[in-house]
Design an enzyme around this catalytic site. Structure first.
Site, mmCIF file in Angstrom:
data_model
loop_
_atom_site.group_PDB
_atom_site.id
_atom_site.type_symbol
_atom_site.label_atom_id
_atom_site.label_comp_id
_atom_site.label_asym_id
_atom_site.label_seq_id
_atom_site.Cartn_x
_atom_site.Cartn_y
_atom_site.Cartn_z
ATOM 1 N N TRP A 127 0.852 -1.185 0.000
ATOM 2 C CA TRP A 127 0.000 0.000 0.000
ATOM 3 C C TRP A 127 0.893 1.242 0.000
ATOM 4 O O TRP A 127 1.811 1.345 0.828
ATOM 5 C CB TRP A 127 -0.894 -0.030 1.237
ATOM 6 C CG TRP A 127 -1.854 1.096 1.369
ATOM 7 C CD1 TRP A 127 -2.663 1.626 0.402
ATOM 8 C CD2 TRP A 127 -2.121 1.848 2.567
ATOM 9 N NE1 TRP A 127 -3.421 2.653 0.919
ATOM 10 C CE2 TRP A 127 -3.109 2.814 2.249
ATOM 11 C CE3 TRP A 127 -1.639 1.792 3.874
ATOM 12 C CZ2 TRP A 127 -3.609 3.707 3.190
ATOM 13 C CZ3 TRP A 127 -2.133 2.682 4.807
ATOM 14 C CH2 TRP A 127 -3.110 3.628 4.467
ATOM 15 N N ASP A 208 -1.557 -5.832 8.845
ATOM 16 C CA ASP A 208 -2.528 -4.827 8.424
ATOM 17 C C ASP A 208 -3.691 -5.576 7.782
ATOM 18 O O ASP A 208 -3.557 -6.135 6.694
ATOM 19 C CB ASP A 208 -1.877 -3.873 7.421
ATOM 20 C CG ASP A 208 -2.801 -2.730 7.002
ATOM 21 O OD1 ASP A 208 -3.980 -2.739 7.411
ATOM 22 O OD2 ASP A 208 -2.335 -1.838 6.267
ATOM 23 N N ALA A 210 -7.273 -4.924 6.501
ATOM 24 C CA ALA A 210 -8.219 -3.859 6.167
ATOM 25 C C ALA A 210 -9.421 -4.360 5.385
ATOM 26 O O ALA A 210 -10.358 -3.591 5.156
ATOM 27 C CB ALA A 210 -7.504 -2.772 5.356
ATOM 28 N N LYS A 243 -13.874 -0.680 5.170
ATOM 29 C CA LYS A 243 -14.394 -1.409 4.024
ATOM 30 C C LYS A 243 -15.503 -2.372 4.414
ATOM 31 O O LYS A 243 -16.604 -2.330 3.873
ATOM 32 C CB LYS A 243 -13.254 -2.178 3.336
ATOM 33 C CG LYS A 243 -12.505 -1.393 2.281
ATOM 34 C CD LYS A 243 -11.663 -0.295 2.872
ATOM 35 C CE LYS A 243 -10.812 0.411 1.821
ATOM 36 N NZ LYS A 243 -9.962 1.443 2.410
#
Length: 394
Positions: A127, A208, A210, A243
């Site tokens: 990212w 991470d 997400a 999300k």
């Protein structure tokens, strides 16, 4: 003083959004910005979130502060969602944060306090916000190879070879699922090998996560994270609700820090609380409370899971449709990876020049490394996008 500041480059995705908005073509397609869109091109408020918001409107009697680390009910609900029973709750410290990005910031500040000489290893690619956040903390930054651009798949051998060179105490940043920007994920046996390497070399995982629920399902998407949590003595997990709950603008996130034992957990919790205090005193609560209410109410949770599953299967269907259409147009299986990848993103494999051609000649917008947001497609636009890709000679 302010005159000494240096101009900052505009964020590439924000700049792309501006170009898209200014484009007058009616058939333009935005595959750049990383938000989910339904078939109507909207980013909807999920049904369960809307219901939880109505209930909160009726029941909430105060907007006073919660706790410095956020509401304990949110911590517990998110720990259960991400970790289930993979680790004892007595080892988990937690802090509500300003989205998943805030969780990453707090995690890295915690690392800076505890191990200032550590190197943080991130996948190449990753990212785009990961490297600058890491560097901003003053921690050393290194990359491990992750993606084979020719095969459009994880280069697991290269990843493991690079991580073999990491030193004890270094931090390894891993994507829990739905790798951004590639969409190429580790298999569970590969996760097991990563866990073994982390343990053997004394490396600390920072995960991470997400997009839990956007790939293969809520449980399946957390499998790698849970495996790591069960095997490694110390783990940092930055989880976002943007999300999978659709609460992008509410900035609801959490940092979970797994310690080796209860006493260390207590010290870690005190440090997370202090970091929250220094950064923003009290974290935002509205989105976190909505998420908590959805997860703790059986009816709301069932409706949320059903809608999330519909979102997931819709993206899988779009992936398959695009791969099939490209196979038909090109007579080649070279785009089959699109159906194999998971989550919102895949890297198409286009050159920067081809990305420009897609935008200028066909109104197809994606970021310069050819990361495309699958959720920006619809069944109607897939043929247009596939034709543009084929005509551009990618």
């Amino acid at each position: 003083m302010l005159g000494q500041l240096k101009p900052q480059p505009e964020d590439a995705i924000i700049e792309l959004m501006g170009r898209f908005k200014a484009d007058p073509r009616p058939d333009k397609v935005d595959l750049g910005v990383g938000v989910y869109r339904n078939a109507a091109g909207e980013t909807p408020v999920m049904r369960a979130i809307k219901a939880a918001e109505r209930a909160l409107w009726d029941s909430e009697t105060s907007k006073s502060y919660t706790a410095l680390a956020g509401d304990a009910g949110f911590h517990n609900a998110m720990a259960d969602l991400v970790l289930a029973d993979s680790v004892e709750s007595t080892r988990i410290a937690a802090a509500a944060t300003v989205g998943g990005t805030g969780a990453l910031h707090i995690a890295l500040e915690l690392v800076k306090d505890a191990a200032p000489n550590a190197t943080v290893w991130a996948s190449n690619p990753t990212w785009p916000n990961h490297p600058p956040i890491i560097k901003r903390t003053g921690l050393r930054f290194a990359e491990y190879r992750y993606f084979d651009a020719d095969a459009r798949a994880v280069d697991f051998g290269a990843m493991m070879a690079d991580l073999q060179t990491a030193q004890a105490g270094d931090i390894v940043l891993l994507h829990g699922c739905c790798h951004n920007p590639t969409g190429a994920n580790l298999t569970l046996p590969e996760w097991q090998q990563v866990a073994a390497l982390l343990t053997e070399r004394g490396l600390i995982p920072l995960i991470d996560i997400a997009y839990q629920g956007f790939g293969d399902g809520l449980t399946e998407d957390a499998a790698g994270t849970r495996l790591i949590a069960a095997q490694c003595p110390e783990v940092l997990i930055a989880a976002s609700c943007s999300k999978n709950f659709g609460v992008y603008r509410e900035r609801a996130g959490v940092l979970l820090a797994i310690a080796a034992d209860g006493p260390t957990r207590n010290v870690t919790q005190a440090n997370l609380t202090a970091l929250n205090r220094l950064n923003y005193s009290f974290p935002p609560d509205h989105g976190a409370r909505l998420v908590t209410n959805v997860l703790n109410d059986p009816a709301l949770r069932a409706d949320w899971e059903a809608e999330l599953e519909g979102i997931r299967t819709s993206m899988l269907s779009l992936r398959t449709q695009l791969a099939d259409e490209l196979r038909r147009l090109t007579g080649s299986d070279r785009f089959g990876f699109l159906a194999q990848h998971r989550g919102m993103f895949s890297r198409l494999g286009a050159t920067p020049e081809q990305v420009v051609a897609l935008r200028e000649d066909h109104g197809i917008y994606m970021v310069g490394d050819s990361r495309m947001n699958i959720a920006g497609l619809s069944t109607d636009t897939v043929p247009l996008v596939a034709a543009a890709i084929a005509q551009t000679g990618i």
